[in-house]
Design a protein around this motif. Structure first.
Motif, PDB file in Angstrom:
ATOM      1  N   SER A 258      -2.256   0.491 -15.682  1.00 52.89           N
ATOM      2  CA  SER A 258      -1.878   1.817 -15.498  1.00 52.89           C
ATOM      3  C   SER A 258      -2.860   2.851 -16.233  1.00 52.89           C
ATOM      4  O   SER A 258      -3.256   2.339 -17.284  1.00 52.89           O
ATOM      5  N   ILE A 259      -2.776   3.863 -15.898  1.00 59.23           N
ATOM      6  CA  ILE A 259      -3.663   4.992 -16.525  1.00 59.23           C
ATOM      7  C   ILE A 259      -2.930   5.430 -18.089  1.00 59.23           C
ATOM      8  O   ILE A 259      -3.537   5.188 -18.881  1.00 59.23           O
ATOM      9  N   ALA A 260      -1.539   5.541 -17.915  1.00 60.08           N
ATOM     10  CA  ALA A 260      -0.913   5.945 -19.005  1.00 60.08           C
ATOM     11  C   ALA A 260       0.551   5.708 -18.573  1.00 60.08           C
ATOM     12  O   ALA A 260       0.954   5.426 -17.646  1.00 60.08           O
ATOM     13  N   ILE A 261       1.469   5.479 -19.828  1.00 64.14           N
ATOM     14  CA  ILE A 261       2.817   5.082 -19.720  1.00 64.14           C
ATOM     15  C   ILE A 261       3.530   6.461 -19.782  1.00 64.14           C
ATOM     16  O   ILE A 261       3.290   7.281 -21.041  1.00 64.14           O
ATOM     17  N   VAL A 323      -0.436  15.290 -17.434  1.00 61.51           N
ATOM     18  CA  VAL A 323      -0.942  14.275 -16.330  1.00 61.51           C
ATOM     19  C   VAL A 323      -2.295  14.651 -15.907  1.00 61.51           C
ATOM     20  O   VAL A 323      -3.289  13.665 -16.139  1.00 61.51           O
ATOM     21  N   GLU A 324      -2.528  15.766 -15.406  1.00 61.96           N
ATOM     22  CA  GLU A 324      -3.841  16.304 -15.197  1.00 61.96           C
ATOM     23  C   GLU A 324      -4.881  16.238 -16.168  1.00 61.96           C
ATOM     24  O   GLU A 324      -5.938  15.819 -16.015  1.00 61.96           O
ATOM     25  N   LEU A 325      -4.364  16.422 -17.174  1.00 64.00           N
ATOM     26  CA  LEU A 325      -5.558  16.490 -18.298  1.00 64.00           C
ATOM     27  C   LEU A 325      -5.656  14.936 -18.797  1.00 64.00           C
ATOM     28  O   LEU A 325      -6.926  14.870 -19.052  1.00 64.00           O
ATOM     29  N   LEU A 326      -4.816  14.235 -18.741  1.00 63.60           N
ATOM     30  CA  LEU A 326      -5.093  12.820 -19.047  1.00 63.60           C
ATOM     31  C   LEU A 326      -6.114  12.169 -17.976  1.00 63.60           C
ATOM     32  O   LEU A 326      -6.901  11.324 -18.304  1.00 63.60           O
ATOM     33  N   ALA A 327      -5.651  12.576 -16.695  1.00 63.15           N
ATOM     34  CA  ALA A 327      -6.476  12.192 -15.604  1.00 63.15           C
ATOM     35  C   ALA A 327      -8.114  12.441 -15.435  1.00 63.15           C
ATOM     36  O   ALA A 327      -8.790  11.764 -15.186  1.00 63.15           O
ATOM     37  N   LYS A 328      -8.250  13.743 -15.923  1.00 62.84           N
ATOM     38  CA  LYS A 328      -9.407  14.203 -15.836  1.00 62.84           C
ATOM     39  C   LYS A 328     -10.376  14.270 -16.962  1.00 62.84           C
ATOM     40  O   LYS A 328     -11.552  14.086 -16.995  1.00 62.84           O
ATOM     41  N   ASP A 329      -9.812  14.138 -18.427  1.00 62.57           N
ATOM     42  CA  ASP A 329     -10.474  14.305 -19.254  1.00 62.57           C
ATOM     43  C   ASP A 329     -10.762  12.945 -20.013  1.00 62.57           C
ATOM     44  O   ASP A 329      -9.820  12.324 -20.642  1.00 62.57           O
ATOM     45  N   LYS A 330     -11.913  12.122 -19.525  1.00 64.46           N
ATOM     46  CA  LYS A 330     -11.915  10.486 -19.947  1.00 64.46           C
ATOM     47  C   LYS A 330     -12.201  10.550 -21.628  1.00 64.46           C
ATOM     48  O   LYS A 330     -11.739   9.496 -22.009  1.00 64.46           O
ATOM     49  N   GLN A 331     -12.826  11.454 -22.056  1.00 67.82           N
ATOM     50  CA  GLN A 331     -13.159  11.324 -23.613  1.00 67.82           C
ATOM     51  C   GLN A 331     -11.680  11.253 -24.549  1.00 67.82           C
ATOM     52  O   GLN A 331     -11.444  10.716 -25.310  1.00 67.82           O
ATOM     53  N   LEU A 332     -10.771  12.451 -23.836  1.00 69.72           N
ATOM     54  CA  LEU A 332      -9.536  12.614 -24.564  1.00 69.72           C
ATOM     55  C   LEU A 332      -8.712  11.165 -24.232  1.00 69.72           C
ATOM     56  O   LEU A 332      -8.034  10.640 -25.224  1.00 69.72           O
ATOM     57  N   PHE A 333      -8.935  10.706 -22.954  1.00 69.00           N
ATOM     58  CA  PHE A 333      -8.144   9.548 -22.721  1.00 69.00           C
ATOM     59  C   PHE A 333      -8.536   8.458 -23.525  1.00 69.00           C
ATOM     60  O   PHE A 333      -7.902   7.551 -24.120  1.00 69.00           O
TER      61      PHE A 333
END
Length: 367
Positions: A258-261, A323-333
């Motif tokens: 998963s991308i995030a929980i 959710v959009e922020l996590l999906a788009k900002d790879k550095q933040l992820f």
């Protein structure tokens, strides 16, 4: 402590602790689901035995009629005193209702150690008499370990706890995941991350989460139970719900990819406690970012610690933005993922819980 040798803890729980321990022995689950038994014994100063959860089911059926859960277990404990020094009940009131009543009457004298996850009984009631009753029952316990510093302080304030003998019974310990178990399964295969996941069955607000994903194209997988399955008409095509039983080792495979929980919560303010903490264990242990509904009672604040984003209760647009922020900002992820792993090692794991629990054990005077 007056007795020589290792204190003997007898561990009781709401479900089959024998099964949880067996799964840990088989490497299918972490030791944290056995609530410190493994860590205490590894430290070498305390013996811990698991007490059979249920022997006579019909006795529990009778107990349920009188709103006394686990009556079978509690009645059997009355004749088992010589085999242990301290009764350890991680789910406090539900496992000890009869025993505490007997303690009040002077008919049961074994020390009892408990952990507190949620507001105790009627401690948040506007009725002063009910709060007095709550306080009376709470301090029948000989050791009280809160899983949250905020919940501890709130309890002290709500129940007006001032006596030194009561305050001395209180400790805080952050329940955390088993590092040895997760070290074997952690994966950093970022390329395979293709969906968001949310799992759990207590106080979950899946309806709000689904409405948020209705506005997005990202995939969402929800794992719940028939009881917690959200009642949503016209489920979006990008959302799937699995409400059937799935072994934890299988769920972990979905977690890892998963991308995030995501941890959406919904509960009455009077019941605000450590909701969401079990899922946070998966977050940090697997090094995943999270989005979680705000809960000031949880010891580990995902936003302040830098591994997650918090949103308000029922805030659909807040979920969309996070959710959009996590999906788009790879550095933040990546930053959040690294922070989750750091918090896991430094603040939030089973070894730290075992250390704090051991200190609470040795504060209790044996009889």
């Amino acid at each position: 402590m007056e007795k020589k040798g290792k204190p003997r803890l007898l561990l009781v729980n709401n479900y089959s602790m024998e099964n949880a321990y067996t799964l840990w022995e088989q490497g299918k689950s972490g030791s944290h689901h056995v609530w410190g038994k493994v860590e205490l014994e590894a430290r070498g100063k305390v013996e811990v035995k698991i007490f059979q959860h249920e022997k006579y089911p019909f006795v529990n059926r009778i107990g349920n009629l009188f709103k006394v859960k686990h009556l079978d277990q509690q009645l059997r404990l009355l004749n088992y005193g010589k085999h242990f020094d301290i009764l350890y009940a991680p789910y406090s009131w539900s496992n000890t209702r009869l025993l505490i009543m007997l303690k009040m009457l002077g008919l049961y004298r074994k020390p009892i150690l408990v952990t507190i996850h949620q507001p105790f009984m009627k401690m948040n009631s506007s009725n002063s008499f009910l709060r007095w009753i709550s306080k009376l029952f709470l301090f029948q316990y000989d050791g009280i370990v809160f899983l949250s510093e905020e919940l501890k302080e709130h309890t002290i304030k709500a129940l007006k706890v001032t006596k030194k003998r009561d305050l001395d019974k209180i400790d805080t310990a952050q329940w955390g995941p088993d590092t040895r178990f997760y070290d074997k399964i952690i994966s950093n295969k970022e390329d395979s991350l293709s969906y968001f996941i949310s799992a759990g069955h207590t106080a979950r607000d899946y309806v709000t989460l689904i409405e948020a994903f209705r506005k997005m194209d990202h995939q969402l997988k929800i794992f719940c139970t028939p009881r917690s399955k959200p009642d949503v008409k016209d489920l979006p095509a990008n959302v799937t719900i699995n409400a059937s039983f799935i072994p934890y080792e299988e769920l972990l495979k979905f977690y890892k990819e998963s991308i995030a929980i995501l941890i959406p919560l919904k509960y009455p303010d009077s019941q605000e406690g450590c909701q969401g903490m079990t899922s946070l264990q998966d977050v940090v242990a697997l090094g995943k970012p999270t989005v979680i509904t705000e809960n000031p009672m949880i010891n580990i604040d995902a936003a302040k610690e830098g591994f997650g984003i918090t949103v308000g209760k029922g805030d659909v647009n807040g979920w969309v933005d996070a959710v959009e922020l996590l999906a788009k900002d790879k550095q933040l992820f990546r930053q959040m993922s690294d922070q989750a792993s750091r918090i896991y090692l430094e603040k939030f794991n089973s070894e730290l819980f075992g250390e704090k629990l051991e200190k609470a054990v040795f504060k209790i005077r044996l009889r």
